[in-house]
Design a protein around this motif. Structure first.
Motif, PDB file in Angstrom:
ATOM      1  N   ARG A 138      25.800  20.913  41.713  1.00  0.00           N
ATOM      2  CA  ARG A 138      25.102  20.280  42.827  1.00  0.00           C
ATOM      3  C   ARG A 138      25.931  20.269  44.110  1.00  0.00           C
ATOM      4  O   ARG A 138      25.395  20.032  45.187  1.00  0.00           O
ATOM      5  N   ASN A 139      27.221  20.515  44.006  1.00  0.00           N
ATOM      6  CA  ASN A 139      28.092  20.422  45.179  1.00  0.00           C
ATOM      7  C   ASN A 139      28.701  21.754  45.606  1.00  0.00           C
ATOM      8  O   ASN A 139      29.370  21.815  46.639  1.00  0.00           O
ATOM      9  N   VAL A 140      28.483  22.805  44.819  1.00  0.00           N
ATOM     10  CA  VAL A 140      28.953  24.136  45.191  1.00  0.00           C
ATOM     11  C   VAL A 140      27.753  24.946  45.665  1.00  0.00           C
ATOM     12  O   VAL A 140      26.729  24.997  44.973  1.00  0.00           O
ATOM     13  N   PRO A 141      27.824  25.578  46.846  1.00  0.00           N
ATOM     14  CA  PRO A 141      26.681  26.354  47.342  1.00  0.00           C
ATOM     15  C   PRO A 141      26.218  27.415  46.351  1.00  0.00           C
ATOM     16  O   PRO A 141      27.042  28.029  45.654  1.00  0.00           O
ATOM     17  N   LEU A 142      24.922  27.612  46.282  1.00  0.00           N
ATOM     18  CA  LEU A 142      24.355  28.554  45.325  1.00  0.00           C
ATOM     19  C   LEU A 142      24.874  29.965  45.563  1.00  0.00           C
ATOM     20  O   LEU A 142      25.119  30.712  44.612  1.00  0.00           O
ATOM     21  N   LEU A 143      25.027  30.343  46.810  1.00  0.00           N
ATOM     22  CA  LEU A 143      25.528  31.680  47.115  1.00  0.00           C
ATOM     23  C   LEU A 143      26.932  31.875  46.544  1.00  0.00           C
ATOM     24  O   LEU A 143      27.244  32.944  46.005  1.00  0.00           O
ATOM     25  N   VAL A 144      27.768  30.852  46.639  1.00  0.00           N
ATOM     26  CA  VAL A 144      29.124  30.937  46.075  1.00  0.00           C
ATOM     27  C   VAL A 144      29.055  31.104  44.563  1.00  0.00           C
ATOM     28  O   VAL A 144      29.823  31.868  43.971  1.00  0.00           O
ATOM     29  N   GLN A 145      28.138  30.401  43.910  1.00  0.00           N
ATOM     30  CA  GLN A 145      27.986  30.524  42.462  1.00  0.00           C
ATOM     31  C   GLN A 145      27.572  31.936  42.067  1.00  0.00           C
ATOM     32  O   GLN A 145      28.084  32.497  41.095  1.00  0.00           O
ATOM     33  N   VAL A 146      26.646  32.516  42.814  1.00  0.00           N
ATOM     34  CA  VAL A 146      26.193  33.877  42.519  1.00  0.00           C
ATOM     35  C   VAL A 146      27.338  34.863  42.702  1.00  0.00           C
ATOM     36  O   VAL A 146      27.563  35.746  41.849  1.00  0.00           O
ATOM     37  N   LEU A 147      28.080  34.733  43.794  1.00  0.00           N
ATOM     38  CA  LEU A 147      29.212  35.627  44.035  1.00  0.00           C
ATOM     39  C   LEU A 147      30.293  35.452  42.981  1.00  0.00           C
ATOM     40  O   LEU A 147      30.921  36.432  42.552  1.00  0.00           O
ATOM     41  N   PHE A 148      30.514  34.221  42.558  1.00  0.00           N
ATOM     42  CA  PHE A 148      31.521  33.971  41.530  1.00  0.00           C
ATOM     43  C   PHE A 148      31.145  34.641  40.217  1.00  0.00           C
ATOM     44  O   PHE A 148      31.986  35.275  39.563  1.00  0.00           O
ATOM     45  N   TRP A 149      29.880  34.530  39.825  1.00  0.00           N
ATOM     46  CA  TRP A 149      29.450  35.139  38.567  1.00  0.00           C
ATOM     47  C   TRP A 149      29.509  36.665  38.627  1.00  0.00           C
ATOM     48  O   TRP A 149      29.805  37.316  37.628  1.00  0.00           O
ATOM     49  N   TYR A 150      29.243  37.226  39.797  1.00  0.00           N
ATOM     50  CA  TYR A 150      29.221  38.686  39.888  1.00  0.00           C
ATOM     51  C   TYR A 150      30.619  39.272  40.032  1.00  0.00           C
ATOM     52  O   TYR A 150      30.950  40.285  39.399  1.00  0.00           O
ATOM     53  N   PHE A 151      31.459  38.660  40.843  1.00  0.00           N
ATOM     54  CA  PHE A 151      32.784  39.220  41.093  1.00  0.00           C
ATOM     55  C   PHE A 151      33.886  38.602  40.231  1.00  0.00           C
ATOM     56  O   PHE A 151      34.899  39.253  39.967  1.00  0.00           O
ATOM     57  N   GLY A 152      33.696  37.343  39.822  1.00  0.00           N
ATOM     58  CA  GLY A 152      34.749  36.657  39.100  1.00  0.00           C
ATOM     59  C   GLY A 152      34.628  36.686  37.585  1.00  0.00           C
ATOM     60  O   GLY A 152      35.573  37.077  36.891  1.00  0.00           O
ATOM     61  N   MET A 153      33.474  36.297  37.063  1.00  0.00           N
ATOM     62  CA  MET A 153      33.317  36.166  35.613  1.00  0.00           C
ATOM     63  C   MET A 153      33.516  37.471  34.844  1.00  0.00           C
ATOM     64  O   MET A 153      34.105  37.465  33.761  1.00  0.00           O
ATOM     65  N   PRO A 154      33.037  38.633  35.343  1.00  0.00           N
ATOM     66  CA  PRO A 154      33.262  39.869  34.581  1.00  0.00           C
ATOM     67  C   PRO A 154      34.732  40.189  34.349  1.00  0.00           C
ATOM     68  O   PRO A 154      35.071  40.883  33.387  1.00  0.00           O
ATOM     69  N   GLU A 155      35.623  39.671  35.207  1.00  0.00           N
ATOM     70  CA  GLU A 155      37.047  39.932  35.036  1.00  0.00           C
ATOM     71  C   GLU A 155      37.597  39.276  33.776  1.00  0.00           C
ATOM     72  O   GLU A 155      38.653  39.667  33.269  1.00  0.00           O
ATOM     73  N   LEU A 156      36.908  38.258  33.258  1.00  0.00           N
ATOM     74  CA  LEU A 156      37.348  37.572  32.052  1.00  0.00           C
ATOM     75  C   LEU A 156      36.846  38.249  30.775  1.00  0.00           C
ATOM     76  O   LEU A 156      37.256  37.875  29.681  1.00  0.00           O
ATOM     77  N   LEU A 157      35.956  39.228  30.922  1.00  0.00           N
ATOM     78  CA  LEU A 157      35.379  39.905  29.774  1.00  0.00           C
ATOM     79  C   LEU A 157      36.224  41.115  29.382  1.00  0.00           C
ATOM     80  O   LEU A 157      36.938  41.683  30.226  1.00  0.00           O
ATOM     81  N   PRO A 158      36.156  41.523  28.117  1.00  0.00           N
ATOM     82  CA  PRO A 158      36.830  42.764  27.708  1.00  0.00           C
ATOM     83  C   PRO A 158      36.299  43.957  28.506  1.00  0.00           C
ATOM     84  O   PRO A 158      35.142  43.960  28.939  1.00  0.00           O
ATOM     85  N   GLU A 159      37.121  44.954  28.680  1.00  0.00           N
ATOM     86  CA  GLU A 159      36.743  46.097  29.514  1.00  0.00           C
ATOM     87  C   GLU A 159      35.500  46.801  28.997  1.00  0.00           C
ATOM     88  O   GLU A 159      34.646  47.236  29.772  1.00  0.00           O
ATOM     89  N   VAL A 160      35.373  46.897  27.671  1.00  0.00           N
ATOM     90  CA  VAL A 160      34.206  47.564  27.089  1.00  0.00           C
ATOM     91  C   VAL A 160      32.928  46.811  27.440  1.00  0.00           C
ATOM     92  O   VAL A 160      31.912  47.404  27.827  1.00  0.00           O
ATOM     93  N   VAL A 161      32.983  45.492  27.315  1.00  0.00           N
ATOM     94  CA  VAL A 161      31.812  44.672  27.631  1.00  0.00           C
ATOM     95  C   VAL A 161      31.495  44.756  29.113  1.00  0.00           C
ATOM     96  O   VAL A 161      30.325  44.850  29.517  1.00  0.00           O
ATOM     97  N   ARG A 162      32.524  44.746  29.956  1.00  0.00           N
ATOM     98  CA  ARG A 162      32.321  44.819  31.397  1.00  0.00           C
ATOM     99  C   ARG A 162      31.676  46.144  31.799  1.00  0.00           C
ATOM    100  O   ARG A 162      30.756  46.172  32.618  1.00  0.00           O
ATOM    101  N   GLU A 163      32.133  47.244  31.219  1.00  0.00           N
ATOM    102  CA  GLU A 163      31.554  48.544  31.533  1.00  0.00           C
ATOM    103  C   GLU A 163      30.107  48.630  31.068  1.00  0.00           C
ATOM    104  O   GLU A 163      29.250  49.189  31.763  1.00  0.00           O
ATOM    105  N   TRP A 164      29.834  48.080  29.890  1.00  0.00           N
ATOM    106  CA  TRP A 164      28.453  48.081  29.390  1.00  0.00           C
ATOM    107  C   TRP A 164      27.552  47.260  30.312  1.00  0.00           C
ATOM    108  O   TRP A 164      26.420  47.648  30.611  1.00  0.00           O
ATOM    109  N   LEU A 165      28.069  46.142  30.777  1.00  0.00           N
ATOM    110  CA  LEU A 165      27.283  45.266  31.634  1.00  0.00           C
ATOM    111  C   LEU A 165      26.958  45.945  32.956  1.00  0.00           C
ATOM    112  O   LEU A 165      25.813  45.906  33.434  1.00  0.00           O
ATOM    113  N   TYR A 166      27.948  46.607  33.551  1.00  0.00           N
ATOM    114  CA  TYR A 166      27.720  47.279  34.829  1.00  0.00           C
ATOM    115  C   TYR A 166      26.804  48.490  34.674  1.00  0.00           C
ATOM    116  O   TYR A 166      26.161  48.913  35.646  1.00  0.00           O
TER     117      TYR A 166
END
Length: 214
Positions: free
Chosen positions: A45-73
């Motif tokens: 409720r206190n973090v802008p929605l745009l920041v959340q979307v950018l975080f999930w797209y640019f930040g969260m995939p970095e925590l995933l294994p490379e194979v999963v990240r490549e499959w996702l992209y």
């Protein structure tokens, strides 16, 4: 428009399901669970929605294994991650709306269900939550409208939804008024349709009508 509708539906299902789960967890007497839900709600409720979307797209995939990240992209990661971000963000607001509905239910109903031998989960599932959802229909319709309009935020990460496509057409044709005017009309039609569906649901399941017969 089809991508916008798809993004909205997936995000709404995720948000509503998670919101009900959050409400059930917060209704327990375990303070760690209640603290977790409170922190979740306050964050979204206190973090802008745009920041959340950018975080999930640019930040969260970095925590995933490379194979999963490549499959996702390789499988439309933009749409999937945007739906997750929108769904998680909306869940915080929907959970508070449902929680307000829960607080409107007399506690004597919970006690009566428990006295009849129902477990906590059975009581919440069959007695309390259905009534809370009926009470929460008007604010839930409002949240659905807001989520439908917020799908335009997904253009920031390249999701080809209505606003993104309107901008692309405007860049090619330079017909700004006609292009964004058409997009505005399509958003209005989608919003009016959601309001109509919400009014029909409320008329059928409101406590004074459908709820009374049940």
């Amino acid at each position: 428009m089809l991508t916008t509708v798809q993004l909205f539906l997936v995000s709404w299902v995720l948000a509503f399901t998670l919101a009900v789960l959050l409400v059930l967890i917060r209704s327990t007497e375990l303070w760690p669970c209640r603290l977790f839900v409170s922190a979740y709600v306050e964050y979204h409720r206190n973090v802008p929605l745009l920041v959340q979307v950018l975080f999930w797209y640019f930040g969260m995939p970095e925590l995933l294994p490379e194979v999963v990240r490549e499959w996702l992209y390789a499988h439309n990661a933009e749409l999937s991650l945007a739906a997750i971000a929108l769904g998680l963000g909306s869940a915080a607001y929907i959970a508070e709306d449902i929680r307000s509905g829960l607080r409107a239910i007399p506690f004597t109903q919970f006690e009566a269900a428990r006295a009849l031998g129902s477990s906590y989960l059975q009581c919440m599932r069959h007695v309390i939550v259905p009534q809370a959802l009926r009470i929460s229909i008007p604010p839930l319709v409002g949240r659905a409208l807001l989520l439908f309009k917020n799908t335009s935020v997904a253009m920031a990460i390249g999701v080809v939804e209505l606003t993104y496509q309107a901008r692309e057409i405007e860049n090619e044709t330079y017909r700004t008024f006609a292009t964004f005017g058409a997009a505005t009309i399509m958003y209005l039609l989608g919003s009016f349709l959601l309001m109509y569906i919400g009014s029909r649901i409320y008329a059928r399941y409101s406590l004074g009508k459908g709820g009374g017969r049940a």
